[in-house]
Design an enzyme around this catalytic site. Sequence first.
Site, PDB file in Angstrom:
ATOM      1  N   GLU A   1       0.804  -1.226   0.000  1.00  0.00           N
ATOM      2  CA  GLU A   1       0.000   0.000   0.000  1.00  0.00           C
ATOM      3  C   GLU A   1       0.840   1.280   0.000  1.00  0.00           C
ATOM      4  OE1 GLU A   1      -2.835  -0.638  -0.745  1.00  0.00           O
ATOM      5  OE2 GLU A   1      -2.918  -2.734  -0.132  1.00  0.00           O
ATOM      6  N   GLY A   2       1.874   1.297  -0.810  1.00  0.00           N
ATOM      7  CA  GLY A   2       2.795   2.431  -0.824  1.00  0.00           C
ATOM      8  C   GLY A   2       3.925   2.150   0.145  1.00  0.00           C
TER       9      GLY A   2
END
Length: 560
Positions: A423-424
């Site tokens: 997620e990043g």
Amino acid sequence: MMFRAPLEDYRFILRHVAGFDRDGGQSAAVDAETLDAILTGAGQLCDEGLAPLNRAGDLHPARLEDGIVHAPPGFAEGYRMIADGGWIGISAPPEYGGMGLPLALSAVVQEMMAGACLSLQLLPVLARGAIEAIARHASPDLRDLYLPRLVSGEWTATMNLTEPQAGSDLGAIRCRAEPQPDGTHAITGEKIFITWGDHDLAANIIHLVLARLPGAPAGAKGISLFLVPKHLPDADGNAAARNRVEAAGIERKLGIHGSPTCTMRYSGASGWLVGGGNGGLAAMFTMMNNARLGVGGQGIGLAEAACQQALAYARERVQGNRKGGTIIDHADVRRLILTMRAEIFAIRAIAIAASVAGDLAAAGDDGAAARVALLTPIVKAHGTDIATEVASAALQVHGGLGYIEDTGIAQLVRDARVLPIYEGTNGIQAMDLAGRKLADGGRAALALLDEVEAAARRAVLSDLAAPLLRAVANLREATRWMVGREDARDRFAGAAPYLRGFARVLGADCHLRAAEAAPGGAREHLARFFIAAILPEHQALLARARLGADVLFAHPVDEL
């Protein structure tokens, strides 16, 4: 592999550290009896139902055979326990079958599930984010058809962002969406690294897919979000004809072997637009921000499992000159265990506080909305960094046996390593904190520091409060330095140490609040260790945060 949900920690943090019963949010309506029933029920599910599956998922990975992805043995039964217990929709809207309970309770349940069996927990946590995205951005028809089935667990969900040529740069995606006469869109393209992209645990899988409409602007401004089911619903809403989407392969990974990570191929698959055209990032970030807090919680849960196993081993392992003595009496082992415990408590309290802020934000509190936005990158990055550090320390406690797969600690080390990437990456989280989250001139960050300072000044345990007050002053100075940089590279060069330094100060604040609420016992003892042994790291971290970009870019690439 042993695991016991740390229910007492959850109860204590919710009530005495994170302000769970603060007026204005959903939590105010949850009495102590209801809270205890939810925690006890979830703990029983995790301890008895999910934890025994963790090792099986590692030893018998998900597999793709004849076009079908098969989950590990026992996962189907485990998933049904999660779904039938109502745990997927714990915070979902009641009109779609959810419990409508606070986000903070959902976050706690997700954390303990991750500690029990991360590979399986990844499946329902994706549904939670999809439910929120569809509820906020989809048309009424899509909400009415899909939400009840996602909330019940009858159907599951995925996020489809990444493509082979576009990792974290979502503006580079090429997946196409062609409008069709019936109002649907034909989705064509390939997505990679799709968690639980296909499986045999549910009747249908709902893919939320980023793609481009014809003539869409280049870059991130030209991305739209589409709902693409594996099976197209019939007139009665049941999963029927197969859509033109398939799992083209599953990855052989370092860890989380029980969770299939798929390459998804779309060949003119029917999809429905969620939100407006070219507005996909706004809708997807609803899901992604939810997922970022969720991944932070996954890290905390996994760290808890590793610490529990290390502590049990240290209490049993006899070694040394003293007759009958175990390694828990060795100074370095004691240091490792105390550090694990102190780190986990600190980031757990920060994460729960972020979820409480999310509940207040949902009730219309603008200040709380800014608070949860500020804390999200800290929870995600620091929570997952702590997971890798605690898992490694737990292996160290086991000594040579920790390097042997049979103990299970090696699995936790391997499983933890993906979390700082999810997620990043954590570097992206740090840049988000030092960049977008300070774009308000540092208002939200400084407001939080004002609260920490005020609480420390009220503290009875003044000897613990004094070093925290000095740390707050240092962090306030570093924050103002960040805000004052005109060159974004100066912020980004020091973003990672700035985030960790911020987490150190917030962790000390949480420990001090715990010690104030329960003086003279284990809470105070742990707080004293954190503030004496871990908080001082903030000084070096914040000094590095203020170095600027020149120290990084002074070296030509060919010297690296």
